[in-house]
Design an enzyme around this catalytic site. Structure first.
Site, PDB file in Angstrom:
ATOM      1  N   MET A  31       0.879  -1.366   0.200  1.00 19.72           N
ATOM      2  CA  MET A  31       0.075   0.291  -0.239  1.00 19.72           C
ATOM      3  C   MET A  31       1.152   1.381  -0.347  1.00 19.72           C
ATOM      4  SD  MET A  31      -3.224  -0.779   1.786  1.00 19.72           S
ATOM      5  CE  MET A  31      -2.820  -0.862   3.616  1.00 19.72           C
ATOM      6  N   LEU A  34       6.662   2.891   1.438  1.00 22.51           N
ATOM      7  CA  LEU A  34       7.644   2.011   1.817  1.00 22.51           C
ATOM      8  C   LEU A  34       9.018   2.593   2.522  1.00 22.51           C
ATOM      9  CD1 LEU A  34       8.114   1.507  -2.639  1.00 22.51           C
ATOM     10  CD2 LEU A  34       6.610   0.278  -0.725  1.00 22.51           C
ATOM     11  N   HIS A  35       9.250   1.198   3.122  1.00 28.49           N
ATOM     12  CA  HIS A  35      10.543   1.115   4.443  1.00 28.49           C
ATOM     13  C   HIS A  35      11.104  -0.126   4.672  1.00 28.49           C
ATOM     14  CE1 HIS A  35       7.478  -1.905   6.368  1.00 28.49           C
ATOM     15  NE2 HIS A  35       6.623  -1.094   6.525  1.00 28.49           N
ATOM     16  N   HIS A  38       9.121  -3.099   3.100  1.00 27.47           N
ATOM     17  CA  HIS A  38       8.818  -3.693   2.590  1.00 27.47           C
ATOM     18  C   HIS A  38      10.631  -3.699   1.848  1.00 27.47           C
ATOM     19  CE1 HIS A  38       5.931  -0.867   3.132  1.00 27.47           C
ATOM     20  NE2 HIS A  38       4.870  -1.647   2.856  1.00 27.47           N
ATOM     21  N   GLN A  62     -10.438  -2.925   1.579  1.00 31.10           N
ATOM     22  CA  GLN A  62     -10.506  -3.451   2.903  1.00 31.10           C
ATOM     23  C   GLN A  62      -9.840  -2.505   3.780  1.00 31.10           C
ATOM     24  OE1 GLN A  62      -5.993  -4.488   0.856  1.00 31.10           O
ATOM     25  NE2 GLN A  62      -5.374  -3.199   2.946  1.00 31.10           N
ATOM     26  N   LYS A 156       5.239  -9.949   9.103  1.00 33.66           N
ATOM     27  CA  LYS A 156       4.160  -9.281   9.485  1.00 33.66           C
ATOM     28  C   LYS A 156       2.820  -9.538   9.502  1.00 33.66           C
ATOM     29  CE  LYS A 156       3.986  -4.820  11.331  1.00 33.66           C
ATOM     30  NZ  LYS A 156       2.825  -4.222  10.580  1.00 33.66           N
ATOM     31  N   MET A 191       8.599  -2.561  11.622  1.00 34.19           N
ATOM     32  CA  MET A 191       8.074  -1.260  10.932  1.00 34.19           C
ATOM     33  C   MET A 191       7.174  -1.427  10.111  1.00 34.19           C
ATOM     34  SD  MET A 191      12.188  -0.763   8.660  1.00 34.19           S
ATOM     35  CE  MET A 191      13.803  -0.763   9.772  1.00 34.19           C
ATOM     36  N   SER A 192       6.478  -0.282  10.207  1.00 34.00           N
ATOM     37  CA  SER A 192       4.804  -0.129   9.348  1.00 34.00           C
ATOM     38  C   SER A 192       4.623   1.027   8.680  1.00 34.00           C
ATOM     39  CB  SER A 192       4.167  -0.246  10.487  1.00 34.00           C
ATOM     40  OG  SER A 192       2.868  -0.587  10.529  1.00 34.00           O
ATOM     41  N   SER A 193       3.677   1.497   7.753  1.00 32.02           N
ATOM     42  CA  SER A 193       3.682   2.085   6.741  1.00 32.02           C
ATOM     43  C   SER A 193       3.328   3.593   8.236  1.00 32.02           C
ATOM     44  CB  SER A 193       3.075   2.160   5.877  1.00 32.02           C
ATOM     45  OG  SER A 193       3.497   1.530   5.228  1.00 32.02           O
TER      46      SER A 193
HETATM   47  P1  AMP Z   1       1.977  -3.049   3.329  1.00 30.00           P
HETATM   48  O1  AMP Z   1       2.222  -1.391   2.762  1.00 30.00           O
HETATM   49  O2  AMP Z   1       1.306  -2.778   4.771  1.00 30.00           O
HETATM   50  O3  AMP Z   1      -0.440  -3.307   2.957  1.00 30.00           O
HETATM   51  O4  AMP Z   1       2.439  -4.422   3.691  1.00 30.00           O
HETATM   52  C1  AMP Z   1       2.771  -4.627   2.100  1.00 30.00           C
HETATM   53  C2  AMP Z   1       3.480  -6.125   2.389  1.00 30.00           C
HETATM   54  O5  AMP Z   1       4.871  -5.926   3.537  1.00 30.00           O
HETATM   55  C3  AMP Z   1       2.833  -6.902   3.391  1.00 30.00           C
HETATM   56  O6  AMP Z   1       2.913  -8.507   3.212  1.00 30.00           O
HETATM   57  C4  AMP Z   1       3.322  -6.411   4.211  1.00 30.00           C
HETATM   58  O7  AMP Z   1       3.239  -7.902   5.371  1.00 30.00           O
HETATM   59  C5  AMP Z   1       4.732  -6.582   3.670  1.00 30.00           C
HETATM   60  N1  AMP Z   1       4.865  -5.800   5.274  1.00 30.00           N
HETATM   61  C6  AMP Z   1       4.478  -4.839   6.165  1.00 30.00           C
HETATM   62  N2  AMP Z   1       5.869  -4.707   7.243  1.00 30.00           N
HETATM   63  C7  AMP Z   1       6.702  -5.310   6.935  1.00 30.00           C
HETATM   64  C8  AMP Z   1       7.586  -5.804   7.628  1.00 30.00           C
HETATM   65  N3  AMP Z   1       8.404  -4.832   8.962  1.00 30.00           N
HETATM   66  N4  AMP Z   1       8.460  -6.978   7.869  1.00 30.00           N
HETATM   67  C9  AMP Z   1       8.806  -7.538   6.970  1.00 30.00           C
HETATM   68  N5  AMP Z   1       7.775  -7.452   5.711  1.00 30.00           N
HETATM   69  C10 AMP Z   1       6.922  -6.620   6.003  1.00 30.00           C
END
Ligand code: AMP
Length: 287
Positions: A31, A34-35, A38, A62, A156, A191-193
């Site tokens: 989504m 990016l960190h 990702h 979602q 995660k 890590m999380s957006s």
């Molecule tokens: P998102 O952008 O949050 O939907 O995440 C996209 C993908 O990146 C998903 O498969 C998440 O599980 C993965 N992801 C997000 N944060 C992490 C993290 N800290 N470590 C590993 N994978 C991650």
């Protein structure tokens, strides 16, 4: 790297590059914002495939009505720089209108993929009704659009990974789903957006989530195998947080277990206060 928003254009470009390069197509659905979490998925995908596609799409189907769809961070310029540097071939960044039909916008409905009740009516699915229908639907659409051979997801979002693996099995997608390890900050915060929502105070409060998980892992390694004892320990550490769930499930079936005698996962969702509003964070650890 080509940045593409239109579905037909992406299909044409993938076909052309595939004719030139042959080999496997890898997809990393995200989504955006990016960190390094990702990026680790993207790097693994780059190492294992000839063609790498990253999608950045904040998927409306979602998000629940009171969730953060509108305020979710959108940083496409920074994202595209990171993808370019990581050697991505195609950055697919559609708008909702590129992805969903006119019918959806008129009627607020679309064909959905609904995972089995037993796996969605727990953990994140319990407080986010319809969330995994939206996730499975967009992931299936991305699979059909890209015709990828492999897709990379983070551990995660463990329940999401489990549900997507089940979807691929149940609907006969000819795609390998690869689960990648959780990437953490130096102080262990996953890590999380959504970490961008946190101020210093909330961020330090949030650290108790990973602290609880690592303490539980330590106790498990010392031989403690009763879920209730381990959950109590985690809850004691997270007293400063509004815990939504702390559960221990079998890694293979995602069923709750009372005594740990197989590979298991402890999963946590908790909310931290940030200036009167709440930020919901998730994390988990293998036991
Ligand atoms: P998102 O952008 O949050 O939907 O995440 C996209 C993908 O990146 C998903 O498969 C998440 O599980 C993965 N992801 C997000 N944060 C992490 C993290 N800290 N470590 C590993 N994978 C991650």
């Amino acid at each position: 790297m080509k940045i593409i928003s239109n579905v037909e254009e992406l299909r044409r470009e993938i076909k052309a590059l595939k004719a030139e390069k042959q080999g496997y197509i890898g997809l990393v659905p995200t989504m955006g914002a990016l960190h390094k979490g990702h990026l680790s998925l993207i790097e693994t995908c780059r190492a294992e495939n000839e063609i790498v596609i990253v999608s950045v799409f904040v998927n409306p189907t979602q998000f629940g009505p009171n969730e953060d769809y509108d305020k979710y961070p959108r940083t496409i310029e920074a994202d595209s720089k990171l993808c370019e540097k990581a050697g991505v071939d195609f950055l697919f960044a559609p708008s909702p209108k590129d992805i969903y039909s006119e019918y959806y916008f008129k009627n607020k409905e679309t064909t959905l993929i609904c995972p089995p009740y037993e796996v969605v009516n727990k953990l994140c699915g319990k407080s986010r009704p319809g969330h995994f229908d939206g996730v499975c639907t967009i992931v299936a659409k991305l699979f059909n659009i890209t015709k990828c051979d492999r897709a990379y997801f983070g551990k995660k979002d463990a329940q999401q990974l489990f549900i997507i693996k089940n979807m691929v099995r149940d609907l006969n997608f000819d795609i390998d789903i690869i689960g990648c390890p959780i990437i953490r900050e130096e102080d262990n915060l996953a890590m999380s957006s959504r970490n961008t929502y946190l101020n210093d105070e909330a961020r330090s409060a949030a650290l108790n989530i990973s602290k609880a998980l690592f303490k539980v892992k330590e106790l498990r390694e010392k031989g403690i195998n009763e879920s209730a004892t381990l959950i109590d320990t985690a809850l004691t550490i997270m007293q400063n947080l509004e815990v939504e769930y702390t559960e221990i499930v079998s890694l293979e079936t995602f069923e709750n277990i009372d005594i740990i005698d197989e590979k298991a996962l402890m999963l946590i969702a908790a909310k931290v206060n940030v200036n009167g509003s709440k930020v919901r964070l998730i994390d988990n650890i293998e036991l």
